[in-house]
Write a protein that holds these residues in place. Structure first.
Motif, PDB file in Angstrom:
ATOM      1  N   TYR A 154      -7.088   3.996 -12.326  1.00 20.54           N
ATOM      2  CA  TYR A 154      -7.456   3.502 -10.993  1.00 20.54           C
ATOM      3  C   TYR A 154      -7.930   2.053 -11.116  1.00 20.54           C
ATOM      4  CZ  TYR A 154      -9.476   3.760  -6.266  1.00 20.54           C
ATOM      5  OH  TYR A 154      -9.770   3.575  -4.935  1.00 20.54           O
ATOM      6  N   ILE A 155      -7.531   1.212 -10.175  1.00 16.44           N
ATOM      7  CA  ILE A 155      -8.007  -0.176 -10.230  1.00 16.44           C
ATOM      8  C   ILE A 155      -8.643  -0.586  -8.897  1.00 16.44           C
ATOM      9  CG2 ILE A 155      -6.464  -0.974 -12.074  1.00 16.44           C
ATOM     10  CD1 ILE A 155      -4.731  -2.244  -9.771  1.00 16.44           C
ATOM     11  N   GLY A 156      -9.282   0.384  -8.237  1.00 19.75           N
ATOM     12  CA  GLY A 156      -9.977   0.038  -7.000  1.00 19.75           C
ATOM     13  C   GLY A 156      -8.995  -0.198  -5.865  1.00 19.75           C
ATOM     14  N   PRO A 157      -9.456  -0.849  -4.814  1.00 21.79           N
ATOM     15  CA  PRO A 157      -8.644  -0.963  -3.593  1.00 21.79           C
ATOM     16  C   PRO A 157      -7.425  -1.875  -3.732  1.00 21.79           C
ATOM     17  CG  PRO A 157     -10.682  -2.216  -3.389  1.00 21.79           C
ATOM     18  CD  PRO A 157     -10.772  -1.478  -4.689  1.00 21.79           C
ATOM     19  N   GLN A 158      -7.387  -2.685  -4.798  1.00 23.94           N
ATOM     20  CA  GLN A 158      -6.302  -3.654  -4.927  1.00 23.94           C
ATOM     21  C   GLN A 158      -4.925  -2.988  -4.931  1.00 23.94           C
ATOM     22  OE1 GLN A 158      -4.776  -6.998  -8.046  1.00 23.94           O
ATOM     23  NE2 GLN A 158      -6.635  -5.982  -8.519  1.00 23.94           N
ATOM     24  N   GLY A 159      -4.843  -1.871  -5.672  1.00 23.04           N
ATOM     25  CA  GLY A 159      -3.572  -1.165  -5.806  1.00 23.04           C
ATOM     26  C   GLY A 159      -3.030  -0.773  -4.449  1.00 23.04           C
ATOM     27  N   ILE A 160      -3.924  -0.262  -3.639  1.00 18.08           N
ATOM     28  CA  ILE A 160      -3.446   0.269  -2.367  1.00 18.08           C
ATOM     29  C   ILE A 160      -3.218  -0.860  -1.352  1.00 18.08           C
ATOM     30  CG2 ILE A 160      -5.716   0.892  -1.388  1.00 18.08           C
ATOM     31  CD1 ILE A 160      -2.586   3.035  -1.427  1.00 18.08           C
ATOM     32  N   VAL A 161      -3.983  -1.945  -1.465  1.00 20.34           N
ATOM     33  CA  VAL A 161      -3.734  -3.068  -0.545  1.00 20.34           C
ATOM     34  C   VAL A 161      -2.332  -3.616  -0.814  1.00 20.34           C
ATOM     35  CG1 VAL A 161      -4.361  -5.433   0.073  1.00 20.34           C
ATOM     36  CG2 VAL A 161      -6.145  -3.751  -0.259  1.00 20.34           C
ATOM     37  N   HIS A 162      -1.998  -3.738  -2.099  1.00 22.90           N
ATOM     38  CA  HIS A 162      -0.688  -4.275  -2.430  1.00 22.90           C
ATOM     39  C   HIS A 162       0.425  -3.345  -1.936  1.00 22.90           C
ATOM     40  CE1 HIS A 162       2.859  -4.721  -5.064  1.00 22.90           C
ATOM     41  NE2 HIS A 162       2.678  -5.976  -4.761  1.00 22.90           N
ATOM     42  N   GLY A 163       0.299  -2.036  -2.244  1.00 19.15           N
ATOM     43  CA  GLY A 163       1.335  -1.071  -1.848  1.00 19.15           C
ATOM     44  C   GLY A 163       1.489  -1.021  -0.332  1.00 19.15           C
ATOM     45  N   THR A 164       0.354  -1.064   0.372  1.00 14.91           N
ATOM     46  CA  THR A 164       0.404  -0.985   1.833  1.00 14.91           C
ATOM     47  C   THR A 164       1.014  -2.262   2.410  1.00 14.91           C
ATOM     48  OG1 THR A 164      -1.600   0.339   1.676  1.00 14.91           O
ATOM     49  CG2 THR A 164      -0.986  -0.379   3.861  1.00 14.91           C
ATOM     50  N   THR A 165       0.700  -3.400   1.814  1.00 19.79           N
ATOM     51  CA  THR A 165       1.298  -4.656   2.294  1.00 19.79           C
ATOM     52  C   THR A 165       2.823  -4.600   2.150  1.00 19.79           C
ATOM     53  OG1 THR A 165      -0.672  -5.843   1.567  1.00 19.79           O
ATOM     54  CG2 THR A 165       1.260  -7.178   2.045  1.00 19.79           C
ATOM     55  N   ILE A 166       3.271  -4.140   0.993  1.00 22.24           N
ATOM     56  CA  ILE A 166       4.721  -4.062   0.765  1.00 22.24           C
ATOM     57  C   ILE A 166       5.358  -3.118   1.792  1.00 22.24           C
ATOM     58  CG2 ILE A 166       6.466  -3.190  -0.897  1.00 22.24           C
ATOM     59  CD1 ILE A 166       5.359  -5.795  -1.871  1.00 22.24           C
ATOM     60  N   THR A 167       4.688  -1.990   2.053  1.00 20.86           N
ATOM     61  CA  THR A 167       5.238  -1.017   3.001  1.00 20.86           C
ATOM     62  C   THR A 167       5.304  -1.601   4.413  1.00 20.86           C
ATOM     63  OG1 THR A 167       4.279   0.737   1.670  1.00 20.86           O
ATOM     64  CG2 THR A 167       4.957   1.339   3.902  1.00 20.86           C
ATOM     65  N   ILE A 168       4.202  -2.197   4.848  1.00 20.75           N
ATOM     66  CA  ILE A 168       4.172  -2.701   6.228  1.00 20.75           C
ATOM     67  C   ILE A 168       5.126  -3.895   6.398  1.00 20.75           C
ATOM     68  CG2 ILE A 168       2.679  -3.719   8.004  1.00 20.75           C
ATOM     69  CD1 ILE A 168       0.433  -1.921   7.023  1.00 20.75           C
ATOM     70  N   LEU A 169       5.169  -4.768   5.382  1.00 23.61           N
ATOM     71  CA  LEU A 169       6.107  -5.899   5.443  1.00 23.61           C
ATOM     72  C   LEU A 169       7.544  -5.410   5.623  1.00 23.61           C
ATOM     73  CD1 LEU A 169       5.252  -8.436   2.563  1.00 23.61           C
ATOM     74  CD2 LEU A 169       5.597  -8.975   4.978  1.00 23.61           C
ATOM     75  N   ASN A 170       7.913  -4.428   4.789  1.00 22.28           N
ATOM     76  CA  ASN A 170       9.293  -3.939   4.846  1.00 22.28           C
ATOM     77  C   ASN A 170       9.561  -3.122   6.108  1.00 22.28           C
ATOM     78  OD1 ASN A 170      10.575  -5.041   2.487  1.00 22.28           O
ATOM     79  ND2 ASN A 170       9.214  -3.779   1.274  1.00 22.28           N
ATOM     80  N   ALA A 171       8.545  -2.406   6.599  1.00 20.82           N
ATOM     81  CA  ALA A 171       8.711  -1.658   7.858  1.00 20.82           C
ATOM     82  C   ALA A 171       8.964  -2.646   8.988  1.00 20.82           C
ATOM     83  CB  ALA A 171       7.464  -0.821   8.143  1.00 20.82           C
TER      84      ALA A 171
ATOM     85  N   PRO B 208      -5.548  -2.243   7.768  1.00 24.31           N
ATOM     86  CA  PRO B 208      -5.736  -3.464   8.572  1.00 24.31           C
ATOM     87  C   PRO B 208      -5.589  -4.740   7.752  1.00 24.31           C
ATOM     88  CG  PRO B 208      -7.820  -2.270   8.279  1.00 24.31           C
ATOM     89  CD  PRO B 208      -6.736  -1.374   7.772  1.00 24.31           C
ATOM     90  N   LYS B 209      -6.097  -4.710   6.516  1.00 30.99           N
ATOM     91  CA  LYS B 209      -5.989  -5.909   5.668  1.00 30.99           C
ATOM     92  C   LYS B 209      -4.511  -6.206   5.375  1.00 30.99           C
ATOM     93  CE  LYS B 209      -7.776  -8.487   1.992  1.00 30.99           C
ATOM     94  NZ  LYS B 209      -8.733  -9.518   2.202  1.00 30.99           N
ATOM     95  N   ALA B 210      -3.768  -5.143   5.035  1.00 26.37           N
ATOM     96  CA  ALA B 210      -2.354  -5.322   4.714  1.00 26.37           C
ATOM     97  C   ALA B 210      -1.577  -5.793   5.946  1.00 26.37           C
ATOM     98  CB  ALA B 210      -1.780  -4.011   4.187  1.00 26.37           C
ATOM     99  N   ALA B 211      -1.908  -5.223   7.121  1.00 24.57           N
ATOM    100  CA  ALA B 211      -1.195  -5.622   8.342  1.00 24.57           C
ATOM    101  C   ALA B 211      -1.439  -7.104   8.615  1.00 24.57           C
ATOM    102  CB  ALA B 211      -1.654  -4.768   9.525  1.00 24.57           C
ATOM    103  N   SER B 212      -2.656  -7.557   8.385  1.00 25.08           N
ATOM    104  CA  SER B 212      -2.941  -8.979   8.612  1.00 25.08           C
ATOM    105  C   SER B 212      -2.164  -9.847   7.623  1.00 25.08           C
ATOM    106  CB  SER B 212      -4.443  -9.269   8.486  1.00 25.08           C
ATOM    107  OG  SER B 212      -5.139  -8.580   9.495  1.00 25.08           O
ATOM    108  N   ILE B 213      -2.128  -9.426   6.339  1.00 27.02           N
ATOM    109  CA  ILE B 213      -1.358 -10.194   5.350  1.00 27.02           C
ATOM    110  C   ILE B 213       0.114 -10.253   5.791  1.00 27.02           C
ATOM    111  CG2 ILE B 213      -0.562 -10.273   2.920  1.00 27.02           C
ATOM    112  CD1 ILE B 213      -3.209  -8.948   2.091  1.00 27.02           C
TER     113      ILE B 213
END
Ligand SMILES: NC(=O)c1ccc[n+]([C@@H]2O[C@H](COP(=O)([O-])OP(=O)(O)OC[C@H]3O[C@@H](n4cnc5c(N)ncnc54)[C@H](O)[C@@H]3O)[C@@H](O)[C@H]2O)c1
Length: 669
Positions: free
Chosen positions: A214-231, A260-265
């Motif tokens: 586990y590496i804290g929230p960074q992993g999920i912020v990155h994955g969520t950003t990639i998902t939302i960007l591609n969606a 929300p952080k990923a959506a903003s990115i």
């Protein structure tokens, strides 16, 4: 505490004298009381099981204490044995060791249990409500002792948190093999899990909790950003609507809080509903949610303003997602993208809060009237589906976010199935991550700097960036978008300040990218540019690591999505190709019994052995899944595999012939 004293305590294992009782620290976020599921005989067995970690002279004191823990918390955590030293992200050489690889594993365990990282640190839970590193403190203590004394010719074996022991093996073998929640398939129901866990014989390791990655929230912020960007790219292609896009979802918890952080990115306006005021406040204070509203009318006024002025902002709504969806219908607000991230992998124990009840009322009903609570959850899910269906009829693109929303909504009788029995909406893997990332081999490559120095992390960021810049020049068009997104990410990664705990980083890369980056790290360690070893790994949410029919493998259409050969083969294959540790889990993300996933960790120390291991293992770790996805006739994976076979001598994979459906239909008529 001095480092010498710390090392002594780590190496101590189970102390020879009973340590003082530890007070229950109310300032810490604790796990909720677990279901009281054992009968009297089983409770007896659970206590007997717990006592086997301790010499007989302690039993009369500990038996009463463990009985009390079982009654009060539903589990025996052995709080008294929580160590006196602070468990936190440290550097590798802080730990006592004979094997430096074992020290790296201690470092990773300590990060997973760091108070700043773990969700319920005193119950040894890292994330997801039930993602356990160990079941109790005796297991933690014994594991650390074994790791501190083992050599590079032994392997530690862990069964669901329980350290079975260190066994003679050989240098090239993994130093650690972990399994979590491996039960006979017919005994893999949710209640079975509660029971086995209460007995102290099994645990839910999630993905990176019980595999120490586990590496804290960074992993999920990155994955969520990639998902939302591609969606957002998918809808831009299919719907020609100018203006800023709106994303609506629920959950501001451990992983969902990244939305929300990923959506903003990604440049979207987002509105995320969250019933738990504490979770909402945490995300707001971190700056991951820009604004919060309790009143839906005020929220709508603000939202209209943001849409009209094309202003990227994230809004947290303190309330139920069902009420939010219904209000958005009533107000006729067009939602471009919709999803859900309530914890529906755990629907009956607080993962999903039903509409019509306050947060406190739900919690009361959950423990006082669990059957009525279940009915309320089902009713609420049916209402949620009805509201979502109205939006999608108007054009909203809705996707399941791997939280078992579609599955539980269908089990609740929601109008979510097509005539052929399939879900009306895709999972995020079917439309987005599967064809755009996994089938090309892109997945969550991560690394942790064992010096725990930010300067090493900066150096590795630069190395990774340079490799991606080199690769994009030589890459086929099919993958340039993914490379571009990750170049952009790694350029900004330092500025996003996402490191919590160990100095770690994540990006999505394909097989070649992962190998080239790891190899460049290894060289930088050898050259002294990076001051200490680097651990590489990934989460299990990847090309090959996970068989999960409604998530990672939901874009497998040859009928094999309910099989788990790929994940099991992955772990076996990684283990003899050079992984420092491997782990295989039942559960993770979507729930106990719903998924099998595997992971690995590898220590790069700058040696030529590391170079051999990384090339050998990373190649398999990605191409296993591509080969399987290609066999399932996924065209992106067939493309990737053909390229890989041209590049790699010795790789020869069975490629499917594609039958014409007309021929089959005629044969069947
Ligand atoms: N596919 C992925 O990559 C991925 C990523 C993240 C999360 N997930 C899944 O998403 C889920 C959430 O994960 P998490 O770590 O954030 O869990 P979590 O339990 O920490 O957070 C979920 C949040 O949802 C809130 N909630 C529950 N019911 C609600 C309702 N009806 N309305 C509004 N809010 C409600 C809860 O209060 C909680 O804070 C899990 O099932 C997880 O497996 C999948």
């Amino acid at each position: 505490m001095t480092n010498t004293e710390f090392k002594k305590q780590v190496a101590e294992g189970i102390p020879s004298e009973l340590p003082a009782i530890k007070l229950y620290d109310k300032n810490i976020n604790h796990a909720p009381k677990r279901k009281d599921i054992l009968n009297d005989n089983e409770k007896h067995l659970a206590i007997k099981n717990a006592l086997r970690y301790f010499p007989e002279k302690f039993h009369s004191v500990l038996a009463g204490e463990f009985a009390h823990e079982l009654k009060t918390y539903g589990r025996i955590y052995m709080y008294r044995f929580r160590p006196d030293y602070e468990i936190k992200a440290r550097k590798i050489d802080d730990f006592p060791y004979k094997s430096r690889s074992a020290a790296a594993i201690m470092m990773m365990i300590s990060n997973n249990l760091d108070i700043a990282v773990a969700q319920h640190p005193h119950e040894l839970i890292t994330y997801g409500g039930n993602g356990a590193v160990f079941q109790n403190w005796a297991q933690y203590r014994l594991t650390m002792k074994y790791l501190s004394e083992m050599t590079d010719e032994q392997t530690l074996v862990i069964y669901s948190g329980h350290p079975l022991g260190i066994f003679p093996s050989q240098k090239f073998a993994p130093r650690l093999v972990v399994t979590n929640g491996m039960v006979i398939p017919n005994y893999s129901s949710q209640d079975n899990w509660e029971k086995f866990n209460a007995l102290g014989v099994s645990q839910y390791g999630q993905m990176t909790a019980g595999s120490y990655m586990y590496i804290g929230p960074q992993g999920i912020v990155h994955g969520t950003t990639i998902t939302i960007l591609n969606a957002a790219r998918i809808i831009s292609r299919s719907v020609n609507r100018p203006g800023i896009k709106l994303f609506v979802s629920s959950g501001l918890g451990g992983m969902s809080g990244a939305q929300p952080k990923a959506a903003s990115i990604a440049g979207l306006i987002s509105v995320i509903a969250e019933v738990n005021p504490k979770a909402l406040k945490t995300r707001h204070s971190q700056g991951w949610v820009d604004e919060i509203f309790q009143d839906l009318d005020k929220l709508i006024t603000r939202l209209r303003y943001l849409i009209d002025n094309k202003t990227v902002t994230s809004i947290g709504y303190e309330g139920n997602i069902v009420d939010l969806w219904e209000k958005l219908t009533e107000e006729n607000i067009y939602v471009d993208l919709g999803s859900d991230q309530t914890s529906l992998h755990n629907p009956w124990s607080g993962g999903y809060y039903p509409a019509g009840l306050s947060f406190d009322e739900s919690n009361r009903m959950l423990s006082e009237n669990p059957e009525r609570f279940k009915d309320e959850v089902r009713k609420s899910l049916r209402r949620q589906v009805e509201a979502i269906n109205k939006h999608t009829a108007g054009g909203t693109y809705f996707f399941d976010y791997g939280n078992a929303f579609l599955l539980e909504a269908s089990r609740a009788g929601g109008d979510i199935l097509k005539k052929d029995g399939d879900f009306k909406y895709p999972s995020y893997v079917q439309d987005i991550i599967g064809p755009m990332c996994f089938d090309y081999g892109f997945g969550p490559f991560r690394w942790v700097c064992c010096s725990n120095k930010a300067s090493d992390l900066n150096a590795t960021d630069d190395i990774a960036l340079n490799i991606l810049l080199k690769l994009i020049k030589e890459s086929p068009d099919e993958i340039t978008q993914q490379l571009k997104d990750n170049i952009q990410w790694i350029r900004e990664a330092g500025k996003n300040n996402l490191v919590v705990g160990s100095q770690a980083r994540i990006l999505y890369a394909d097989a070649r990218g992962r190998m080239e980056i790891a190899s460049a790290f290894n060289k930088a360690i050898a050259d002294g540019i990076v001051s200490a070893p680097v651990v590489i790994g990934r989460d299990h949410h990847d090309v090959s690591g996970t068989d999960s029919p409604y998530r990672e493998t939901s874009n497998i259409y040859d009928g094999s999505k309910f099989t788990a050969d790929m994940a099991v083969q992955n772990v076996i294959g990684d283990s003899f190709r050079g992984a420092t540790w491997v782990s295989l889990h039942n559960g993770g993300g979507v729930g106990w019994g719903e998924v099998i996933n595997g992971g690995f960790g590898m220590v790069l120390d700058g040696s030529s052995e590391s170079e051999t291991k990384l090339r050998n293992m990373l190649h398999w770790d990605v191409n296993n899944g591509i080969a399987r996805r290609s066999w399932a006739r996924n065209k992106e994976a067939m493309f990737t595999l053909r390229k890989e076979m041209e590049r790699t001598p010795g790789l020869k994979v069975t490629i499917p012939y594609i039958a014409d459906d007309k021929i089959i239909d005629e044969a069947l008529s």
